[in-house]
Design a protein around this motif. Structure first.
Motif, mmCIF file in Angstrom:
data_model
loop_
_atom_site.group_PDB
_atom_site.id
_atom_site.type_symbol
_atom_site.label_atom_id
_atom_site.label_comp_id
_atom_site.label_asym_id
_atom_site.label_seq_id
_atom_site.Cartn_x
_atom_site.Cartn_y
_atom_site.Cartn_z
ATOM 1 N N SER A 39 -42.191 -5.535 8.259
ATOM 2 C CA SER A 39 -42.579 -6.051 6.943
ATOM 3 C C SER A 39 -41.723 -7.246 6.552
ATOM 4 N N GLY A 40 -40.491 -7.276 7.063
ATOM 5 C CA GLY A 40 -39.610 -8.413 6.781
ATOM 6 C C GLY A 40 -40.109 -9.703 7.398
ATOM 7 N N VAL A 41 -40.747 -9.595 8.550
ATOM 8 C CA VAL A 41 -41.331 -10.784 9.180
ATOM 9 C C VAL A 41 -42.460 -11.341 8.312
ATOM 10 N N GLU A 42 -43.332 -10.452 7.829
ATOM 11 C CA GLU A 42 -44.418 -10.887 6.947
ATOM 12 C C GLU A 42 -43.870 -11.494 5.666
ATOM 13 N N MET A 43 -42.838 -10.863 5.100
ATOM 14 C CA MET A 43 -42.223 -11.389 3.885
ATOM 15 C C MET A 43 -41.642 -12.768 4.138
ATOM 16 N N SER A 44 -41.000 -12.972 5.283
ATOM 17 C CA SER A 44 -40.356 -14.252 5.599
ATOM 18 C C SER A 44 -41.386 -15.363 5.711
ATOM 19 N N ILE A 45 -42.513 -15.065 6.339
ATOM 20 C CA ILE A 45 -43.569 -16.081 6.481
ATOM 21 C C ILE A 45 -44.027 -16.567 5.109
ATOM 22 N N VAL A 66 -32.348 -9.640 0.582
ATOM 23 C CA VAL A 66 -33.444 -8.744 0.960
ATOM 24 C C VAL A 66 -33.510 -8.564 2.475
ATOM 25 N N PHE A 67 -33.620 -9.683 3.196
ATOM 26 C CA PHE A 67 -33.756 -9.579 4.648
ATOM 27 C C PHE A 67 -32.460 -9.074 5.291
ATOM 28 N N GLY A 68 -31.327 -9.480 4.721
ATOM 29 C CA GLY A 68 -30.050 -8.968 5.219
ATOM 30 C C GLY A 68 -29.934 -7.465 5.016
ATOM 31 N N GLY A 69 -30.464 -6.968 3.885
ATOM 32 C CA GLY A 69 -30.472 -5.524 3.651
ATOM 33 C C GLY A 69 -31.322 -4.785 4.674
ATOM 34 N N GLN A 70 -32.437 -5.394 5.064
ATOM 35 C CA GLN A 70 -33.296 -4.790 6.079
ATOM 36 C C GLN A 70 -32.586 -4.723 7.437
ATOM 37 N N ILE A 71 -31.901 -5.795 7.792
ATOM 38 C CA ILE A 71 -31.156 -5.802 9.056
ATOM 39 C C ILE A 71 -30.012 -4.792 9.011
ATOM 40 N N TYR A 72 -29.351 -4.705 7.860
ATOM 41 C CA TYR A 72 -28.253 -3.746 7.687
ATOM 42 C C TYR A 72 -28.749 -2.317 7.887
ATOM 43 N N ALA A 93 -31.602 -5.356 -3.994
ATOM 44 C CA ALA A 93 -31.928 -6.765 -3.757
ATOM 45 C C ALA A 93 -33.370 -7.071 -4.142
ATOM 46 N N VAL A 94 -34.283 -6.166 -3.829
ATOM 47 C CA VAL A 94 -35.692 -6.368 -4.190
ATOM 48 C C VAL A 94 -35.848 -6.441 -5.705
ATOM 49 N N LEU A 95 -35.211 -5.529 -6.418
ATOM 50 C CA LEU A 95 -35.293 -5.533 -7.880
ATOM 51 C C LEU A 95 -34.671 -6.801 -8.456
#
Length: 403
Positions: A39-45, A66-72, A93-95
């Motif tokens: 989902s992070g890939v879709e968000m990044s695009i 956000v993306f750093g939290g996903q990687i973490y 981060a999302v909020l």
């Protein structure tokens, strides 16, 4: 800072402490971390497609959070023991990105007609992360909060200026997605906890039955001895024809009376002592019932009577170690050696399975600390553990013959 830490302790979901709950939590966390990166890939695009309309430094701050939290989350779940902090960082981060949307957009006059803030593609998974990180009441509050904030942002010029009906529809979708996929982990955790409790109760019953069998063996031995003395007295009395025979019958009667008196005291004391032989016999039967894969050997050197509380502690601790091996060691060979001398008892449980690290195995886990180590210490015993990851495990229980 202290107030923030206290608040985090208040809302943070407790880590599972039992075997099945821990395993379910880890499997769910790893599966979710993979889906989260997708989902992070879709968000990044979508995020970089909107970059030209956004405040650069605030964009990068939000995106990295956000993306750093996903990687973490992914790294924590796959390479470490997992932590609720990673999920909390992602949810927060999302909020944060949703709240700062009015300051994130700098060129709202040129926004495309179908503009949807890029954080939209993280709202649902952000709520799921909150479900992993927070207590039920706190995650429920987050699930209700996210859709409401989204509606407020979405109807403004900074959020695409959509119709209230459209914004409510999006919010409803987010709420339903979040509620379903947050409730699922909670339900699985509850079921896993129930399974662990059932397994623990079964092990306790096996240990209690083993101890009961040991004490019953002692009573049977005592009653058999009394039976033999009484029967011998009756035979001598029935066949006595001379003075010497009558004297022998009288002496046998005295011995029988003493045996009866001793047997009565033994029953009243409820078998305060158990012989090592009876204890080992009951333990062998219990281990074979718990796990037929164990090879049990018994070594008895001399006579040894064990206090009832010590016998109970050794029984429960041994069954717990056996269960730990069955649950954690994987497919491997296992053996138990039961050894008793006139000075004490030694129980050795060995397997060549996956092994473990002692500091990790006892962190937050009650089985080894309470059911084994603490229980043996209460009766003056000792526990020695020799184990390393991928090198098997050896657990030794010792009681030196005194409390």
């Amino acid at each position: 800072m202290k107030a923030l830490l206290d608040f985090w302790r208040l809302i943070r979901a407790p880590r599972p402490a039992t075997f099945m709950a821990t395993r379910v939590d880890r499997l769910m966390g790893r599966s979710y971390s993979i889906a989260l990166l997708a989902s992070g890939v879709e968000m990044s695009i979508n995020a970089f497609a909107q970059y030209q309309y956004l405040n650069p430094w605030l964009f990068w701050l939000c995106y990295i959070m956000v993306f750093g939290g996903q990687i973490y989350i992914f790294i924590s779940q796959w390479f470490f023991s997992g932590t609720s902090t990673a999920f909390a960082i992602h949810a927060g981060a999302v909020l944060f990105c949703l709240v700062v949307q009015p300051w994130l957009v700098t060129d709202f006059n040129n926004l495309p007609k179908d503009f949807t803030p890029w954080v939209w593609w993280s709202l649902g998974v952000g709520a799921v992360s909150a479900g992993f990180a927070l207590k039920v009441w706190a995650s429920a509050f987050y699930i209700f909060l996210i859709p409401m904030v989204w509606v407020l942002v979405r109807v403004t010029e900074y959020g695409g200026e959509t119709t209230p009906m459209h914004a409510v529809q999006d919010a409803t979708y987010t709420f339903l997605f979040s509620a379903v996929f947050t409730a699922l982990p909670q339900l699985l955790r509850y079921q896993a906890k129930e399974t662990d409790q059932a397994n623990q109760l079964a092990s306790q019953n096996i240990a209690k039955q083993a101890y009961t069998d040991a004490t019953e063996r002692e009573l049977v031995k005592a009653s058999a001895m009394v039976h033999d003395d009484v029967l011998n007295t009756l035979e001598l009395a029935a066949t006595a024809t001379t003075a010497a025979q009558r004297k022998a019958a009288a002496e046998a009667a005295e011995v029988a009376i003493q045996s009866l008196t001793q047997y009565r005291h033994t029953q009243k004391a409820e078998a305060e002592y158990v012989s090592a032989e009876s204890l080992f016999s009951a333990l062998t039967q219990a281990i074979e019932a718990k796990s037929p894969g164990f090879v049990v050997s018994v070594e008895l050197r001399g006579e040894l009577s064990v206090p009832a509380n010590v016998a109970s502690a050794i029984t429960h601790a041994t069954i717990q170690v056996v269960e730990n091996s069955v649950l954690h060691a994987g497919d491997c060979s296992r053996r138990v050696k039961l050894r008793a001398t006139g000075q004490g008892i030694k129980v050795v449980v060995v397997d060549d399975g996956v092994g473990f690290r002692y500091s990790t195995a006892t962190k937050g886990k009650l089985g080894l600390k309470l059911s084994v180590i603490a229980r043996m210490k209460e009766v003056g015993g000792e526990v020695h553990i020799d184990a390393l990851p991928n090198q098997g495990a050896t657990v030794i229980l010792e009681w030196s013959g005194h409390e």
